[in-house]
Design a protein around this motif. Sequence first.
Motif, PDB file in Angstrom:
ATOM      1  N   VAL A  74       0.860  -1.182   0.000  1.00 51.40           N
ATOM      2  CA  VAL A  74       0.000   0.000   0.000  1.00 51.40           C
ATOM      3  C   VAL A  74       0.894   1.230   0.000  1.00 51.40           C
ATOM      4  O   VAL A  74       1.829   1.338   0.794  1.00 51.40           O
ATOM      5  CB  VAL A  74      -0.923   0.033   1.233  1.00 51.40           C
ATOM      6  CG1 VAL A  74      -1.733   1.332   1.261  1.00 51.40           C
ATOM      7  CG2 VAL A  74      -1.843  -1.179   1.247  1.00 51.40           C
ATOM      8  N   LYS A  75       0.623   2.160  -0.924  1.00 54.53           N
ATOM      9  CA  LYS A  75       1.394   3.399  -0.991  1.00 54.53           C
ATOM     10  C   LYS A  75       0.502   4.510  -1.525  1.00 54.53           C
ATOM     11  O   LYS A  75      -0.223   4.328  -2.512  1.00 54.53           O
ATOM     12  CB  LYS A  75       2.611   3.231  -1.912  1.00 54.53           C
ATOM     13  CG  LYS A  75       3.456   4.493  -2.067  1.00 54.53           C
ATOM     14  CD  LYS A  75       4.126   4.919  -0.767  1.00 54.53           C
ATOM     15  CE  LYS A  75       5.022   6.123  -0.966  1.00 54.53           C
ATOM     16  NZ  LYS A  75       5.661   6.567   0.299  1.00 54.53           N
ATOM     17  N   GLY A  76       0.566   5.666  -0.873  1.00 52.84           N
ATOM     18  CA  GLY A  76      -0.190   6.814  -1.334  1.00 52.84           C
ATOM     19  C   GLY A  76       0.488   8.097  -0.914  1.00 52.84           C
ATOM     20  O   GLY A  76       1.463   8.095  -0.154  1.00 52.84           O
TER      21      GLY A  76
ATOM     22  N   PRO B   4      -4.201   8.185  -3.462  1.00 53.58           N
ATOM     23  CA  PRO B   4      -3.602   6.862  -3.294  1.00 53.58           C
ATOM     24  C   PRO B   4      -2.962   6.404  -4.598  1.00 53.58           C
ATOM     25  O   PRO B   4      -3.383   6.810  -5.678  1.00 53.58           O
ATOM     26  CB  PRO B   4      -4.803   5.978  -2.926  1.00 53.58           C
ATOM     27  CG  PRO B   4      -5.965   6.660  -3.557  1.00 53.58           C
ATOM     28  CD  PRO B   4      -5.670   8.140  -3.527  1.00 53.58           C
TER      29      PRO B   4
ATOM     30  N   ARG C 182      -2.754  -0.022  -4.042  1.00 52.77           N
ATOM     31  CA  ARG C 182      -3.700  -0.524  -3.049  1.00 52.77           C
ATOM     32  C   ARG C 182      -3.605  -2.038  -2.960  1.00 52.77           C
ATOM     33  O   ARG C 182      -4.030  -2.745  -3.868  1.00 52.77           O
ATOM     34  CB  ARG C 182      -5.143  -0.133  -3.423  1.00 52.77           C
ATOM     35  CG  ARG C 182      -5.359   1.354  -3.691  1.00 52.77           C
ATOM     36  CD  ARG C 182      -6.742   1.570  -4.303  1.00 52.77           C
ATOM     37  NE  ARG C 182      -7.033   2.955  -4.608  1.00 52.77           N
ATOM     38  CZ  ARG C 182      -6.664   3.572  -5.728  1.00 52.77           C
ATOM     39  NH1 ARG C 182      -5.957   2.906  -6.631  1.00 52.77           N
ATOM     40  NH2 ARG C 182      -6.970   4.827  -5.943  1.00 52.77           N
ATOM     41  N   ASP C 183      -3.002  -2.542  -1.893  1.00 52.32           N
ATOM     42  CA  ASP C 183      -2.958  -3.977  -1.637  1.00 52.32           C
ATOM     43  C   ASP C 183      -2.412  -4.745  -2.839  1.00 52.32           C
ATOM     44  O   ASP C 183      -2.995  -5.731  -3.287  1.00 52.32           O
ATOM     45  CB  ASP C 183      -4.360  -4.482  -1.269  1.00 52.32           C
ATOM     46  CG  ASP C 183      -4.318  -5.877  -0.635  1.00 52.32           C
ATOM     47  OD1 ASP C 183      -3.289  -6.222  -0.045  1.00 52.32           O
ATOM     48  OD2 ASP C 183      -5.312  -6.623  -0.773  1.00 52.32           O
TER      49      ASP C 183
ATOM     50  N   VAL D 243      -3.781  -0.776 -10.336  1.00 53.71           N
ATOM     51  CA  VAL D 243      -4.216  -2.159 -10.131  1.00 53.71           C
ATOM     52  C   VAL D 243      -3.698  -3.013 -11.285  1.00 53.71           C
ATOM     53  O   VAL D 243      -3.863  -2.654 -12.454  1.00 53.71           O
ATOM     54  CB  VAL D 243      -5.751  -2.256 -10.050  1.00 53.71           C
ATOM     55  CG1 VAL D 243      -6.198  -3.709  -9.920  1.00 53.71           C
ATOM     56  CG2 VAL D 243      -6.267  -1.428  -8.878  1.00 53.71           C
TER      57      VAL D 243
END
Length: 364
Positions: free
Chosen positions: A10-12, A17, A20-21, A218
């Motif tokens: 996870v990085k934002g 963001p 995500r996962d 994603v």
Amino acid sequence: MDNIRLDGIVKGYPDHPVLRDLSLSIKKGECFTLLGPSGCGKTVLLRLIAGFESPEAGRIYIDDTPVYDAADGVDVPPENRGLGVVFQDYAVWPHMTVFENIAYPLKIAKRPKDEIKSRVMEMVDIVGMHGLDQRLPSELSGGQQQRVALARALVSKPSLMLLDEPLSNLDANLREEMRFEIKELQRQLGVTVLYVTHDQEIGLAISDRVAIMDDAGVIQQIGTPWEIFEKPVNPFVFNFMGIANFIAVRRDDGNFFVGTGTQLIPWAEQPTGNADKWVAAFRPSDVAIAHDGPGLRGVVRRANFLGAMMDYLIEIDGTHLRTSIETHHAIARDLILKAGDPVNVDFLALHWFEADKLKGVLSE
């Protein structure tokens, strides 16, 4: 054996963001390309693996050793991760010779002088810079500077190479030459390569496997270049991997028609499902044109001579598609067409998507 494994990354940033996962595994010795549009988070992911930035959650393993674990407080610094990194701007030091640039990581590691000389000259030969080791970067071409950057990243014999758009600043001919050199270096040295790019052609040319990342960061599909190009799992992947045609198809009383017209679709491969509105997706190379015969009747709306290829925009019942044919084949088959000419269109391969699932792709 996996060379890299990412679990639940996870990085934002404060304004948005990025990842995500995200989970991903890269096998030892493979050339793996992370391919996606600009701004999707590819470079961020590379920087996390390198240790230049830290995720907010998740784990990063290199050779089964954790180099980052948010839960356990593990965060190995970049210089201790055993990686080689090459960026798009070369980042060779202008005041150092080719030899000094390549030798720099070994000097920092305080390796013996004889070892430094031997390993640097070995890399000079491997990257095709023999006889140029005493030149300054200002005396080198862009391609030669990029070879120096590659040699410097490889001289420490890393288990993993991270390449961030390393060819984007080169002209088209040099890019083509260098992409094959990178693949040959990877094969010759057996090093694992993670290549980050938005260039589909490079991704297809050099990779053992490719991951397609969308605008939201994603991963949509992972597979061989052939699988990604020929067997896309969704409209985003199909559209991203090259020039894509999408034509609207409607179901009416059990039959299928293109656009607003009344031509029955002659294809044996028809959509399966209950939707009334579909989209047929195909590449320009999947279209066959002729003066008559099977297929749908259309009209040429634009004809462009591109040297080795003829490029046509064809209208069929209110919808448009693009196709191309090699010029010498067009001449042999009397298919040098002009705007307004009638033409028959047949299809060699089709991918079917429900129209509702394609709205986001078609609006881009």
